[in-house]
Design a protein around this motif. Structure first.
Motif, PDB file in Angstrom:
ATOM      1  N   CYS A  18      86.258 113.700  42.111  1.00  0.00           N
ATOM      2  CA  CYS A  18      84.819 113.751  41.092  1.00  0.00           C
ATOM      3  C   CYS A  18      83.875 114.694  41.390  1.00  0.00           C
ATOM      4  O   CYS A  18      83.233 115.415  40.719  1.00  0.00           O
ATOM      5  CB  CYS A  18      84.117 112.152  40.963  1.00  0.00           C
ATOM      6  N   ALA A  19      83.653 114.879  42.637  1.00  0.00           N
ATOM      7  CA  ALA A  19      82.824 115.688  43.315  1.00  0.00           C
ATOM      8  C   ALA A  19      83.145 117.328  42.946  1.00  0.00           C
ATOM      9  O   ALA A  19      82.350 117.931  42.541  1.00  0.00           O
ATOM     10  CB  ALA A  19      82.486 115.683  44.892  1.00  0.00           C
ATOM     11  N   SER A  20      84.308 117.574  43.050  1.00  0.00           N
ATOM     12  CA  SER A  20      84.882 119.029  42.640  1.00  0.00           C
ATOM     13  C   SER A  20      84.771 119.274  41.283  1.00  0.00           C
ATOM     14  O   SER A  20      84.342 120.462  41.049  1.00  0.00           O
ATOM     15  CB  SER A  20      86.020 119.167  43.387  1.00  0.00           C
ATOM     16  N   LEU A  21      84.916 118.024  40.349  1.00  0.00           N
ATOM     17  CA  LEU A  21      84.820 118.073  39.116  1.00  0.00           C
ATOM     18  C   LEU A  21      83.291 118.441  38.641  1.00  0.00           C
ATOM     19  O   LEU A  21      83.169 119.362  37.854  1.00  0.00           O
ATOM     20  CB  LEU A  21      85.441 116.893  38.535  1.00  0.00           C
ATOM     21  N   ALA A 172      75.255 116.365  31.089  1.00  0.00           N
ATOM     22  CA  ALA A 172      74.589 115.694  32.121  1.00  0.00           C
ATOM     23  C   ALA A 172      74.955 114.241  31.969  1.00  0.00           C
ATOM     24  O   ALA A 172      75.174 113.786  33.167  1.00  0.00           O
ATOM     25  CB  ALA A 172      73.096 115.671  31.669  1.00  0.00           C
ATOM     26  N   ALA A 173      75.213 113.654  30.920  1.00  0.00           N
ATOM     27  CA  ALA A 173      75.673 112.135  30.986  1.00  0.00           C
ATOM     28  C   ALA A 173      77.096 112.012  31.526  1.00  0.00           C
ATOM     29  O   ALA A 173      77.221 111.250  32.340  1.00  0.00           O
ATOM     30  CB  ALA A 173      75.783 111.836  29.567  1.00  0.00           C
ATOM     31  N   LEU A 174      77.855 113.094  31.317  1.00  0.00           N
ATOM     32  CA  LEU A 174      79.360 112.802  32.023  1.00  0.00           C
ATOM     33  C   LEU A 174      79.171 113.064  33.576  1.00  0.00           C
ATOM     34  O   LEU A 174      79.757 112.345  34.447  1.00  0.00           O
ATOM     35  CB  LEU A 174      80.105 114.116  31.357  1.00  0.00           C
ATOM     36  N   LEU A 177      77.943 110.118  35.001  1.00  0.00           N
ATOM     37  CA  LEU A 177      79.055 108.993  34.820  1.00  0.00           C
ATOM     38  C   LEU A 177      79.986 108.979  36.027  1.00  0.00           C
ATOM     39  O   LEU A 177      80.311 108.094  36.883  1.00  0.00           O
ATOM     40  CB  LEU A 177      79.874 108.688  33.499  1.00  0.00           C
ATOM     41  N   LEU A 178      80.455 110.163  36.294  1.00  0.00           N
ATOM     42  CA  LEU A 178      81.364 110.523  37.426  1.00  0.00           C
ATOM     43  C   LEU A 178      80.776 110.314  38.861  1.00  0.00           C
ATOM     44  O   LEU A 178      81.533 109.781  39.694  1.00  0.00           O
ATOM     45  CB  LEU A 178      81.839 111.969  37.344  1.00  0.00           C
ATOM     46  N   THR A 179      79.315 110.494  38.677  1.00  0.00           N
ATOM     47  CA  THR A 179      78.681 110.665  40.192  1.00  0.00           C
ATOM     48  C   THR A 179      78.587 108.921  40.467  1.00  0.00           C
ATOM     49  O   THR A 179      78.821 108.299  41.517  1.00  0.00           O
ATOM     50  CB  THR A 179      77.136 110.793  39.868  1.00  0.00           C
ATOM     51  N   ALA A 180      78.402 108.104  39.524  1.00  0.00           N
ATOM     52  CA  ALA A 180      78.282 106.791  39.639  1.00  0.00           C
ATOM     53  C   ALA A 180      79.540 106.069  39.871  1.00  0.00           C
ATOM     54  O   ALA A 180      79.836 105.402  40.854  1.00  0.00           O
ATOM     55  CB  ALA A 180      77.771 106.110  38.253  1.00  0.00           C
ATOM     56  N   SER A 181      80.848 106.624  39.366  1.00  0.00           N
ATOM     57  CA  SER A 181      82.221 105.930  39.475  1.00  0.00           C
ATOM     58  C   SER A 181      82.739 106.241  40.977  1.00  0.00           C
ATOM     59  O   SER A 181      83.406 105.397  41.424  1.00  0.00           O
ATOM     60  CB  SER A 181      83.021 106.609  38.479  1.00  0.00           C
TER      61      SER A 181
END
Length: 401
Positions: A18-21, A172-174, A177-181
């Motif tokens: 997620c971080a690299s994404l 921004a929303a995506l 979401l990835l940050t939270a997951s």
């Protein structure tokens, strides 16, 4: 390995992916398919749009330089979470083009976050992975870059149908979401061993084998920037094929980017990092030759597929090479940090250099791709001119001292 990692070994890999994404896959590569839309919507002049794209590369260099310093003050997990939030805020801010300076600043900050993530993400996760699996694991972590490229290729055109501002808000929303997951996925225990950053041995960074890697990695950075920044614009406007053809080419680039990290990670595990780098450089040279010699969209699509595997794929290969040449987590992390700085420096220089060359030649795309091909040739020559036996002997001598 801590308890949480033992219970759910996939969680740290998911967090790294997620971080690299978010930090690289979306923050950098989602901008490329936005370039024609930014120009057509008259948000900024065409020359400014190109330079604003390079702002992310300059920020990446800053992030690579300060990443380990931040991790020495706070935990890597804390810093990585903060950088993902920063990218999300940058996407949100870019929805309002208040000025070139405003846009430049947020694009720069998103690049800083990407550089920090690149320096820290592997060292936060790979110590918890078996040595024989680290090539595959690093490929899975940096698969996020490829997923970001592919996601941008499919998501950005769909979002653009709703409006340019809505596209930035959707990104921004995506990202949020990835940050939270991934928030709870970062392993914590290894942070204690990352404190003596300044005491990491220096000799590995000056050995001939490591210097060769730094040089090759810098040249690979130089080579990948031209297609990354200009491939879509080349097909859409340079060849007059239109935005749909540009989107298809970028989609193929994205498919290559998904395959690249895992494929190159497996190459590192089974073929060896140095042999893998040599093979990949040869393939990239052939693909760039297609860009220079053909206007056939089918051939360009095949070349885009190969070229797309390169930016995210060389990361696990270079990381595996560092682990082969350098012993100990602290020394490996310090060497990887310097390798990332080398990569980021030449990437930023190349970004502005290609932009200047594009302006000076009146939009001559072939000159850009020729420079990229020349960088690949130089990287191959460096590999051929330095004997592995010599390099490894000098590494052994420096370690003995």
């Amino acid at each position: 390995m801590n308890a949480s990692t033992a219970r759910a070994p996939w969680l740290p890999i998911w967090a790294g992916l997620c971080a690299s994404l978010v930090g690289i896959g979306l923050a950098r590569f989602a901008y490329t398919p936005l370039v024609p839309a930014l120009i057509d919507a008259h948000w900024f002049a065409s020359s400014a749009v190109v330079y604003l794209g390079a702002a992310n590369l300059a920020g990446y260099l800053i992030g690579a330089l300060i990443g380990r310093l931040l991790a020495s003050r706070w935990s890597s997990a804390t810093v990585l979470r903060a950088m993902m939030v920063l990218v999300s805020l940058a996407f949100l801010a870019c929805a309002w083009p208040l000025s070139v300076g405003w846009f430049f600043g947020w694009r720069l900050l998103s690049g800083v976050a990407g550089g920090v993530i690149m320096v820290l993400v592997a060292s936060a996760i790979l110590p918890h992975v078996q040595a024989s699996r680290r090539g595959l694991a690093s490929g899975a972590i940096f698969l996020g870059i490829g997923l970001g490229i592919a996601g941008a290729a499919s998501l950005v055109p769909w979002l653009l149908g709703k409006g340019l501002q809505q596209t930035w808000l959707g990104l921004a929303a995506l990202s949020l979401l990835l940050t939270a997951s991934s928030w709870a996925g970062w392993p914590q225990q290894y942070e204690q061993h990352e404190q003596p950053v300044a005491q990491a041995p220096q000799q590995a960074a000056v050995s001939p084998a490591v210097l060769l890697l730094f040089g090759q990695y810098a040249l690979m950075a130089t080579a990948l920037v031209a297609p990354m920044m200009f491939l879509v614009d080349y097909v859409s406007r340079g060849l007059g094929a239109g935005t749909h053809a540009g989107a298809v080419i970028w989609g193929l680039y994205g498919l290559g980017a998904i395959a690249g990290p895992v494929l190159y990670g497996l190459l590192a595990d089974h073929l060896g990092a140095r042999a893998g780098i040599r093979l990949v450089l040869l393939v990239q040279l052939a693909a760039l030759a297609v860009l220079l010699g053909s206007h056939d969209l089918r051939l360009l699509g095949a070349a885009a597929l190969l070229i797309g595997s390169f930016p995210p794929g060389i990361v696990p290969l270079a990381l595996a090479r560092v682990h082969h040449l350098v012993d100990g987590h602290a020394r490996q992390n310090a060497t990887w940090s310097r390798a990332t700085v080398s990569f980021a420096s030449f990437q930023a220089i190349a970004g502005y250099g290609y932009s200047a060359l594009f302006a000076a030649t009146g939009g001559h795309y072939a000159a850009l791709f020729a420079v990229a091909a020349g960088a690949v040739v130089l990287a191959l020559l460096m590999d051929l001119l330095v004997k592995e036996r010599q390099a490894m002997s000098l590494v052994a001598n420096s370690s003995a001292r």
